[in-house]
Structures are given as C-alpha cells and as structure tokens.
Design a protein around this motif. Structure first.
Motif, short mmCIF file in Angstrom:
data_model
loop_
_atom_site.label_atom_id
_atom_site.label_comp_id
_atom_site.label_asym_id
_atom_site.label_seq_id
_atom_site.Cartn_x
_atom_site.Cartn_y
_atom_site.Cartn_z
N ILE A 208 -5.43 19.54 25.77
CA ILE A 208 -4.64 20.77 25.59
C ILE A 208 -3.40 20.46 24.77
O ILE A 208 -3.02 21.20 23.86
CB ILE A 208 -4.24 21.35 26.96
N TYR A 209 -2.79 19.33 25.09
CA TYR A 209 -1.56 18.97 24.40
C TYR A 209 -1.79 18.85 22.90
O TYR A 209 -0.95 19.26 22.09
CB TYR A 209 -1.03 17.65 24.96
N LEU A 210 -2.89 18.29 22.57
CA LEU A 210 -3.16 18.08 21.13
C LEU A 210 -3.66 19.34 20.45
O LEU A 210 -3.23 19.68 19.35
CB LEU A 210 -4.19 16.96 20.96
N ASN A 211 -4.55 20.02 21.15
CA ASN A 211 -5.27 21.10 20.45
C ASN A 211 -4.93 22.49 20.94
O ASN A 211 -5.28 23.48 20.30
CB ASN A 211 -6.77 20.89 20.62
N GLY A 212 -4.30 22.59 22.10
CA GLY A 212 -4.03 23.92 22.65
C GLY A 212 -5.27 24.51 23.28
O GLY A 212 -6.37 24.00 23.13
N ILE A 213 -5.04 25.57 24.03
CA ILE A 213 -6.20 26.19 24.67
C ILE A 213 -6.68 27.40 23.88
O ILE A 213 -7.71 27.98 24.17
CB ILE A 213 -5.89 26.61 26.13
N ARG A 214 -5.91 27.78 22.90
CA ARG A 214 -6.27 29.00 22.18
C ARG A 214 -7.40 28.73 21.19
O ARG A 214 -7.37 27.74 20.45
CB ARG A 214 -5.04 29.52 21.44
N LEU A 215 -8.33 29.60 21.14
CA LEU A 215 -9.37 29.51 20.12
C LEU A 215 -8.79 29.94 18.78
O LEU A 215 -8.07 30.93 18.72
CB LEU A 215 -10.54 30.44 20.48
N PRO A 216 -9.12 29.21 17.74
CA PRO A 216 -8.63 29.64 16.42
C PRO A 216 -9.18 31.02 16.08
O PRO A 216 -10.36 31.29 16.30
CB PRO A 216 -9.18 28.57 15.46
N GLN A 217 -8.28 31.87 15.69
CA GLN A 217 -8.70 33.22 15.35
C GLN A 217 -9.28 33.22 13.96
O GLN A 217 -8.64 32.81 12.99
CB GLN A 217 -7.50 34.18 15.41
N ASN B 211 -1.43 26.15 21.32
CA ASN B 211 -1.90 25.73 19.99
C ASN B 211 -2.06 24.23 19.82
O ASN B 211 -2.66 23.78 18.85
CB ASN B 211 -0.91 26.24 18.94
N GLY B 212 -1.45 23.46 20.73
CA GLY B 212 -1.51 22.02 20.56
C GLY B 212 -0.50 21.55 19.54
O GLY B 212 0.09 22.35 18.82
N ILE B 213 -0.28 20.25 19.54
CA ILE B 213 0.69 19.73 18.57
C ILE B 213 0.00 19.17 17.34
O ILE B 213 0.62 18.83 16.35
CB ILE B 213 1.58 18.63 19.18
N ARG B 214 -1.30 19.07 17.40
CA ARG B 214 -2.02 18.45 16.29
C ARG B 214 -2.15 19.43 15.14
O ARG B 214 -2.50 20.59 15.33
CB ARG B 214 -3.40 18.01 16.77
N LEU B 215 -1.91 18.92 13.96
CA LEU B 215 -2.16 19.73 12.77
C LEU B 215 -3.65 19.80 12.52
O LEU B 215 -4.35 18.79 12.66
CB LEU B 215 -1.48 19.10 11.54
N PRO B 216 -4.13 20.96 12.21
CA PRO B 216 -5.57 21.06 11.89
C PRO B 216 -5.88 20.15 10.71
O PRO B 216 -5.14 20.12 9.72
CB PRO B 216 -5.77 22.54 11.54
N GLN B 217 -6.90 19.35 10.89
CA GLN B 217 -7.29 18.43 9.81
C GLN B 217 -8.10 19.18 8.77
O GLN B 217 -9.12 19.79 9.08
CB GLN B 217 -8.15 17.28 10.40
N GLU B 218 -7.58 19.08 7.53
CA GLU B 218 -8.33 19.77 6.49
C GLU B 218 -9.56 18.96 6.10
O GLU B 218 -9.66 17.79 6.36
CB GLU B 218 -7.45 19.93 5.25
N GLY B 219 -10.37 19.60 5.39
CA GLY B 219 -11.51 18.92 4.79
C GLY B 219 -12.69 19.04 5.64
O GLY B 219 -13.73 18.43 5.45
#
Lengths: 219, 219, 219, 219
Positions: A208-217, B211-219
């Motif tokens: 959760i910390y890294l990715n969050g629980i929200r689904l990408p819209q 949202n998490g703290i990780r930046l979405p990895q592109e590519g």
DNA sequence: CATGAATGAGCCTTCATTCAT
DNA sequence: GATGAATGAAGGCTCATTCAT
C-alpha cells in the motif's frame, strides 16, 4: 580443565547470569503491574531468588529499570547504527523499495520477540515518571530508524523511483504500523483471537505504501 | 446582570462541576506518574480541594480511573456509532476516498484535544493492571472505528475505486498513523520541537494510502 | 389553650426531645460497633438529623457518651438511694427474705428494659478507654445496690433468719445472676432461642440462694 | 553448657515466639482501648517490634483478634471437653457436690490468670462488631461448661442428693458468680482495694448454692 | 436551627531497602 | 553470596469536627 568445569556446583546455575534472570523477571512484572506497583519480591521469585538478593545485583528498583531498558536498547541501537551507516549512497543496483522492504522485515523480527517489544510499551507506560527513558529510546531507536528509512526514501526520490513526498511525514506512515502492532499485541490483543501475521502485515503495508490502494483511473 | 454574576458564591465555585474538576486533576496525575504512583492529595490540589474531599465524590482511586475513562470514551463511542451507522450503503455520489478523508479528519480533531488523547495512553500504560479498560476501549473505540473504516474500504473495492486488498490488514495501515501520533505527542515529543501538524499528517498519509509513493514506471 | 397546642409546628417534632433522640441513637451505635467505631453520621440518622446538627446538642462524641451514661444512671442511682435509705432498721414485720425478693424483682425490671441494661454492657466494653465511667457506675449503681442488699442480709443474720455467712461474698452470689443475665442477653443470646424468663430466673435463683439445692440428709 | 546459652543470639530473641509476643501485646491494647482504637504500632511496641513487622506474622488487625481468641479458647475448650466426657455416669462413690466443687475450682484457676480471663471481657466488648467471636466462645466454653455442670446436677437429682430444681435455671446461679468475678476484676475492681479471693468466693458461693443462707426454722 | 461540603489528623497496610547471620 | 526478618516512610481511606450558608 574438565575438572574445573565439573567443579562448578550444580546447585547454583549460571550465577553469572543472575542479573539477566532478574531483569527478565523485572520486565514481566513491570509490564504486568507497572513500575510503581511491581514488587521486588515477585521479581526475585522469577529469578529463583529472595527479595534481599536482588540488591546484590541492583542497588534499587529504578536501577533495575534503567538496566532493563539499556539491555534491550543498546544492541538494537548498535545494530541500527550499523544498518544506517551502510545504506549505500547510490542504492548500488538495489531499488529503494527493496531496501525499505529489507529494513521493515528486520524491524518485524524484533516485533515478534516479546522480550524486545515489551520494552517500548514499558517506556510508554512510564513516560510520565521517567521521561529520560522515553528520550533515550527515541534517540537511540526511533530517531535512528526514522533517519535510516528517511535516507532511503530520499534516495528513492532522488533516483526518480519515488514521488517527491514530504519525507518527514512519509516516514511516519511507514513506521507507524510497526508501533501500532506493538501496542496491539501488548495491550489490545485478546487471547484466542487469530494472530496478525507480522510478515503479512508488513508486506501488505509496504505494498500500500508503495502503490496505494486506489485503482488507476482509466481515461 | 452584574448582580447575577456577583451572586455566584465565591467560597464554593461551581460545586456541581467538582467531579469533573477532580477527574481533570486525576488525568494529569495518572498520566504524569501512573495510576499507582499518583497521589490523591495531588489530584485534589488540582481541583482546589483537600485530600478527604475527593472521597465525597469518588469512593476510591480505582473508581476515579473508571469514571475518568468512561467520561471520555462514552461520548466518543456514541459519536462513532452515529458515524458508522450513517455510512451510506452505496456511497451515494461521494467517493470512498472522500469519505475516508472525512472520517480521518474527525479522528484527527480528537487527537489535538489533549484531554481526549491522553486517555488511550493512560489505558496503554495501565493495561497490565486494568486489562478490562483496554478491552473496553478496544470494543467501544477501536473496533468501531476500524469497522467503520473497513466498511468504506469494502465499498470502495466493490465500486471498483480500490484494489482488491486484504481489508483486515489494510485498515491497520490506515489507522496506525493515528495511534502513532498519539503516542508521539504523549511520549516522545520533545518540548520546543516543531509540532507535527495533524491535518497535514493525515493529508499526506491518506495520499500515500491511496496512491502510494512510487512513481508509475513508464515503458 | 387548645390552639396553642395546635400551634406547635408539625414539621419539627418535639425539638426539645432532640438530645434524647440523639442519645437513643448513640446507645444503639455505641453498643453495636463500640464507641470508637461508631459513626456520628449513623447516630444522627437514628434521630433523623444530619451529621452537623448533632453538634448543636453535644460538643463531641465523648460528651455524648457521658450524657448517655448519666441519663441512664442518674435516675437509677436516685431510686436505689431511696430504696436503700428506706430499708427498715428492724425489718418491721417483713422477713429479710421477702425484702430481698422485692429488691431483686425491681432490678429484674430494669433488666428487661434494653435501653437500661445496655448501659452496663457499654461501660464494660469501654472500661479500658473510660475507666471513669466504670468507676461512676460502680459507685452509683453497684456499690449502692450491694450495700442495700448487704444491709438486708446483715439484718437477716441479726434476726436469726439467716446463717452467719460472710456478707461480702454472699452479696456476690446474690447479685451475680443479674449481671450474668445482662451479659447473656446482650452478648451470648442467639436469635430464635427460647428466652430466659427474668422473673422465673430470679425466683429460682432466690430459692436456691435461701434454701440451697441440697436435700436435707435424714439422719 | 554456658556456651550453649551464649550461643543464643542476642539480636533476635526467641523469634519463634514472636506471634505469641505480639498476641500478648494485642491483648493488652485491645482490652485497654478496644479493638477499633488499638493501634498496631502500640501492639508492636509491646513485642519490641516495629509497626511493619507485625504484618510478617498477622495479615491484619482482625486476624490478630481471631488468633488471640483462638489461642486462649482452644486449649480451654479441649480441657473442658476432657472434663465433661469424664463425668462418671453413676458418680461412683463421689458426691455430686464434691464433683461440682472440683469443677468450679478448675474454672477458678483460669479466673486468676489475667491472660485468660481478659479474653471473655474482650469478647463482650466487641460483641457488637464481632458476634461470631461471642458465638464461638459461647459454643466452645460456656455451653460446654454449662452442659458439664448441668449433667452433674442432674445426676445429683437422680441420686436423691439434690432437690428437683429446674436445671436450666439452676446452672445459671452456679455459673454466674464466675462471670461476675471476671467482669469485676477486669472492669470494676479498684487498685488498692483488697482482692476478692477466688477460692474463698467459690467456697462461699458453693456453700450457699448447696445449703442456702436461710437457717432452718425450728418448730 | 439545620445542613452537608470541606477539612485534616490519624491509622492500617504495603513495600523498598537494610542488615545480622 | 544468599537469606528473610526488620524497619519505617509513604499513601489510601475514614471520620470527628467545623463552618458558610
């Protein structure tokens, strides 16, 4: 040589471990009844000693508390310092996320050791009477841990792995689950209830910390 | 009007508030020294009373502890029940995220009220001697809070707003920052240090949570 | 006239009897719990008063004890003096035995009045703390009674009605049954047990006292 | 031999007698001031101990009272039982009068032992607060004594030695002098006064009891 | 007169600490 | 070293007494 060893009388087991045995008893009683209400006699009983003998090893109840806290904190502080000093400057190939995971799991191990995790609870309970112990614990354990985690987060931000979050606050989110779990196990857990798996907890928490629980819209 | 004010007798201020005044003093002393070490005389002094007078209002030190905890928990429990019963079944337009935010901010308000937030710390410190109070707090406050948050998370999952996380663990991540902050303020905070803003903390925490703290990895 | 009587307010019954009502309550509580353990508040309750009001009538707990004992002893002492002063010098026709019987029956009547007979028990119980009360009771009641009985016995001896017994000891046999019965009723009697009839007791006692239980041995 | 005596440590006299020493002090203080007003510290002083040490031997003031009463009553009750079980069925040669005399003299001996005779007075004084002790004393001492005396009287009646008196009441006359004397010595006796000789008293008493004080009327 | 809130001295009881053995 | 009896300071609680109303 062998004789010498055998000459150690059997009726007095490991006399050199007495202080440790006493502190074990002290931890139990301090946690169970609080520092003020814990009775030296009960502590002594845990160590198989009589009340008076405790004073051969500790000059007062308060000394026992100090020694007890030191005994637990010192090795942890040392270990933490080692870890934090060895966070590589450039993450050297390993992702910040993986480092965080490794670190949290180490903390998690301590969490499952009751003799260790009882100490912060004791400190919390006695903070009013012994603020110096809270201060000591904060300096040696909490601040060091947070600094170590903070530096990894910062490196993750620097490397583009993490968003540009406010590190000061972000650390709290990361660390707090550990503290809550300690309190939970020591205070609010009910016997018979299914245990929370620390490993699982940390794994979910970090996800959760890294990715969050929200689904990408989408869209 | 002025007469009315002057009619208030000076020698006996608001006697109907005495029990409350005493409990205020008790909270301070219980937190400062722990239940066992707190002295009735000191508690009485806070209320401007003498030792013996306290016993006109409470029959024993333990009764004071009970009353003190009830006084704080009861209204909170009532409020929480109201909130949890009004979580809309279908989120009716509002996103689950927004509901979570609203709920956390309510909790955050309680956090900034020292008279309220000191209670759980007291309970934690006295859990060994008074497990029933810990149990009471868990039932009335923690379990209700977690259930309310859990139901929102579940609805968020159902509506497709949230990932299919393990709710049981996910709640802990959400709630733990609250608990840590309470412990922080009551135990580890150092005078003179810059305060952590509860609002800011909750805001950052929830952002990470979602949202998490990780930046979405592109590519 | 009648109006005047009706003008006595009903809401304050016999205020002039207050001290008496209080002493009634004091007697009950002093006997039930002992002087030291009796609580003024409980005494006040018996009289339908509040704690503080008792002090309008008695300046201290000890004063209440004194007044209570005086209230009972004074009229008895007066009556006893009257009786002893009127023991006729020559028995004037009446036998010594009959006079003894009359005197014992008077004592017996007091015995059945709990408000009176409780006083000597109270005095016995508090003799350690208040020897002056025991002394007072002895002077005013016991010594006078024994002197009166003694003088009758002496006259009976002089007249040839009685044997030449040692009067000092003989009085004790006569009087002791009274004292024992008082102690019995106040201390050892068990609820539900058949009562000892005081009249019957005195009658049997005096019969034995006069005639003995031994059958004359024929020769 | 002398060495053996010197080996007795001076700093801790007969520690195994401590409970007994304490009870001796308790008896004095309980009698002097009453149970409620007696101070543990004063009791301790009698035994040459400090306040706190008393609690190494007795867990509370009330326990001391219980122990004190038991200590005195138990051996008496045992002795009484022995005596009453050995009243011969047929008086076997001895007259009932002689048996009564023997029994009264035994009781008389206890009367002269202050440590023993103080106990019933204590019980009388505390009957309100501790009815169970009065009950215990009655069952173990009074009832047994009265039963023993009663059975002798009955045998005397059966054998034609005594008149056909009402035994229930007759016992009271017999026993009451004992009780009165106890009360007299403990409550009403004045220092400096000539002592009543218990032996003489019992002798006179029994003589009156058997033969009466009345001279047989001739003609 | 009456009240009852307030006081504070007093005592039981506990327990950390000492110390003679 | 080990013991546990002994100490005495400390504090909870009670309750006689006072006093403002």
């Amino acid at each position: 040589m062998i004789e010498a060893i055998e000459a150690v009388p059997k009726w007095r087991r490991r006399p050199e471990k007495r202080p440790d045995d006493i502190l074990d008893g002290a931890l139990i009683e301090f946690r169970e009844r609080g520092f003020a209400a814990a009775r030296i006699e009960d502590i002594a009983k845990h160590a198989g000693l009589s009340k008076g003998s405790v004073y051969l090893y500790f000059s007062s109840k308060e000394e026992m508390l100090k020694a007890l806290i030191s005994r637990t904190i010192k090795p942890i502080a040392t270990a933490l310092k080692n870890i934090s000093e060895h966070v590589p400057d450039d993450l050297s190939g390993e992702s910040a996320s993986d480092i965080l995971r490794r670190m949290l799991l180490i903390v998690g191990e301590n969490l499952t050791n009751k003799k260790i995790s009882a100490i912060p609870l004791l400190i919390i309970g006695e903070a009013g009477n012994f603020p110096e112990h809270a201060d000591y614990y904060r300096s040696e354990v909490i601040d060091v841990t947070m600094a170590a985690l903070g530096s990894v987060i910062k490196k993750g931000i620097a490397s583009g792995e993490f968003k540009n979050v406010d590190v000061n606050y972000a650390i709290r989110t990361l660390v707090s689950v550990i503290m809550m779990q300690m309190v939970w196990n020591g205070v609010f857990f009910r016997k018979g209830e299914p245990d929370i798996s620390v490993k699982e907890l940390i794994s979910v928490h970090l996800d959760i910390y890294l990715n969050g629980i929200r689904l990408p819209q989408e869209g």
